[in-house]
Design an enzyme around this catalytic site. Structure first.
Site, PDB file in Angstrom:
ATOM      1  N   GLY A   9       0.841  -1.203   0.000  1.00 18.48           N
ATOM      2  CA  GLY A   9       0.000   0.000   0.000  1.00 18.48           C
ATOM      3  C   GLY A   9       0.875   1.251   0.000  1.00 18.48           C
ATOM      4  O   GLY A   9       2.077   1.182  -0.304  1.00 18.48           O
ATOM      5  N   LYS A  77      -3.458  -3.567   6.651  1.00 14.50           N
ATOM      6  CA  LYS A  77      -4.469  -3.038   7.575  1.00 14.50           C
ATOM      7  C   LYS A  77      -4.578  -3.965   8.773  1.00 14.50           C
ATOM      8  O   LYS A  77      -4.325  -5.174   8.671  1.00 14.50           O
ATOM      9  CB  LYS A  77      -5.833  -2.975   6.881  1.00 14.50           C
ATOM     10  CG  LYS A  77      -5.834  -2.149   5.606  1.00 14.50           C
ATOM     11  CD  LYS A  77      -6.282  -0.749   5.852  1.00 14.50           C
ATOM     12  CE  LYS A  77      -6.441  -0.025   4.521  1.00 14.50           C
ATOM     13  NZ  LYS A  77      -6.521   1.390   4.604  1.00 14.50           N
ATOM     14  N   LYS A 189      -1.600   8.966  18.384  1.00 21.63           N
ATOM     15  CA  LYS A 189      -2.051   8.909  16.983  1.00 21.63           C
ATOM     16  C   LYS A 189      -3.507   8.437  16.929  1.00 21.63           C
ATOM     17  O   LYS A 189      -4.300   8.952  16.130  1.00 21.63           O
ATOM     18  CB  LYS A 189      -1.135   7.965  16.192  1.00 21.63           C
ATOM     19  CG  LYS A 189      -1.510   7.848  14.738  1.00 21.63           C
ATOM     20  CD  LYS A 189      -0.316   7.757  13.816  1.00 21.63           C
ATOM     21  CE  LYS A 189      -0.700   7.983  12.373  1.00 21.63           C
ATOM     22  NZ  LYS A 189      -0.848   6.772  11.601  1.00 21.63           N
ATOM     23  N   ASN A 207      -9.620  17.057   5.569  1.00 20.76           N
ATOM     24  CA  ASN A 207      -9.395  17.220   7.011  1.00 20.76           C
ATOM     25  C   ASN A 207      -9.621  18.656   7.500  1.00 20.76           C
ATOM     26  O   ASN A 207     -10.255  18.883   8.533  1.00 20.76           O
ATOM     27  CB  ASN A 207      -7.967  16.803   7.373  1.00 20.76           C
ATOM     28  CG  ASN A 207      -7.699  15.346   7.050  1.00 20.76           C
ATOM     29  OD1 ASN A 207      -8.624  14.599   6.769  1.00 20.76           O
ATOM     30  ND2 ASN A 207      -6.438  14.943   7.087  1.00 20.76           N
ATOM     31  N   ASN A 256      -5.819  17.326   2.803  1.00 19.00           N
ATOM     32  CA  ASN A 256      -5.732  15.863   2.743  1.00 19.00           C
ATOM     33  C   ASN A 256      -7.108  15.193   2.826  1.00 19.00           C
ATOM     34  O   ASN A 256      -7.937  15.597   3.627  1.00 19.00           O
ATOM     35  CB  ASN A 256      -4.902  15.408   3.951  1.00 19.00           C
ATOM     36  CG  ASN A 256      -4.107  14.175   3.659  1.00 19.00           C
ATOM     37  OD1 ASN A 256      -3.326  14.162   2.714  1.00 19.00           O
ATOM     38  ND2 ASN A 256      -4.334  13.146   4.432  1.00 19.00           N
ATOM     39  N   SER A 258      -8.706  12.072   4.263  1.00 13.82           N
ATOM     40  CA  SER A 258      -8.271  11.083   5.265  1.00 13.82           C
ATOM     41  C   SER A 258      -8.305   9.673   4.665  1.00 13.82           C
ATOM     42  O   SER A 258      -9.022   9.410   3.697  1.00 13.82           O
ATOM     43  CB  SER A 258      -9.189  11.137   6.486  1.00 13.82           C
ATOM     44  OG  SER A 258     -10.386  10.441   6.212  1.00 13.82           O
TER      45      SER A 258
END
Ligand code: KPL
Length: 299
Positions: A9, A77, A189, A207, A256, A258
């Site tokens: 990815g 993921k 985070k 965002n 951005n 998300s």
């Protein structure tokens, strides 16, 4: 030295492209999809600041083609962690491989604990920016620090080895620091993602727009404060003002889209379960109620 990146990815491809720039370094992708692995084998395109670089990276879906690895970077993921690590087992060379796991949220931590891996996994938290243009072409989206650390106590020798891995990554243009409180960074985070990702889906916006919408701004603060209360109950040190920190990330990444909104727009499963869902699960274990995060998960 051989590095295997599990999952091609955006982040995995950025790591691969940076590491492949080091001469004498052997970089591989292990991809569960044989067709994609075939198309990725040989070259990887990296765009930085409008310039394109071609890097030599090998790829295979068969661990036997790769052999044992010195460094494994797990970039799948959270929900694919168990399957990906099971497929990657032949790459571990007893105690000498280092595995660093880069997942969003906290869902992977319990999964890793339950898997009986031959080595102690390292947790990574990065603020490097990357966008996958298409498989085999990644765009560097901004330099950021990567922190790595073990969750529990490990012998000094292992700490020292991790120090050399951090130096190696830093030399490859991936500034990396070893920390002994990685869980604090994972949660810091997490709180940012709790406050931004689902709301960008609900309001279908980049965002930065969350700061211009009074309803979104209020929900962001409420979701993050709920997350902070769980962190505090677990004894995790997060910043005193995670709401300002999350707003600062919104401002810094204003344009951005998300990762969650990107997933929705591409028709892919989102990481709501690993982010707000995993937070809710922790809260439930503690007997805490998080109405705002519940609403975000149930929408
Ligand atoms: O990590 C992110 C994501 O999109 O998953 C943020 C920080 C929200 C940046 O977009």
């Amino acid at each position: 030295m051989k590095t295997v990146i599990i999952g091609p990815g955006a982040l995995g491809s950025l790591f691969a492209a940076q590491l492949a720039a080091l001469e004498t370094h052997d970089v591989w992708f292990l991809d569960h999809d044989p067709e994609r692995a075939k198309s990725l084998n040989g070259k990887l395109l990296l765009t930085i600041g409008g310039q394109e670089f071609c890097r030599k990276v090998s790829a295979s879906a068969n661990p036997a083609d790769i052999g044992s690895a010195d460094l494994l970077l797990l970039c799948v993921k959270s929900r694919n962690v168990a399957v990906a690590l099971n497929d990657a087992l032949p790459l571990f060379s007893s105690s000498s491989s280092t595995l660093i796991c880069f997942q969003n949220g906290i869902g992977h931590l319990d999964i890793l604990e339950k898997l009986k891996l031959p080595i102690e996994p390292v947790i990574g938290v990065t603020s490097m920016g990357a966008t996958l243009i298409e498989p085999g072409h990644v765009c560097h989206g901004g330099q950021g620090l990567t922190r790595i650390g073990f969750l529990g106590q490990v012998p000094l020798e292992k700490q020292q080895k991790l120090g050399s891995v951090a130096e190696f990554l830093t030399d490859a243009g991936l500034p990396t620091q070893c920390v002994d409180n990685i869980l604090d960074f994972v949660w810091a985070k997490l709180l940012v993602n709790v406050g931004i990702n689902a709301l960008t889906v609900i309001f279908n916006c980049p965002n930065g727009e969350l700061l211009n919408n009074p309803e979104a701004k209020k929900m962001l603060a409420a979701a993050v404060l709920e997350g902070q209360s769980v962190a505090k109950a677990l004894g995790i040190n997060v910043t005193e003002d995670p709401v300002s920190q999350t707003r600062a990330v919104c401002a810094a990444t204003a344009g951005n889209i998300s990762s969650m909104l990107q997933d929705v727009r591409r028709g892919r499963q989102t990481e709501i379960g690993a982010i707000n869902g995993a937070l809710l699960a922790k809260a439930e274990e503690l007997g805490m109620n998080l109405p705002v995060n519940r609403d975000l998960v149930e929408r």
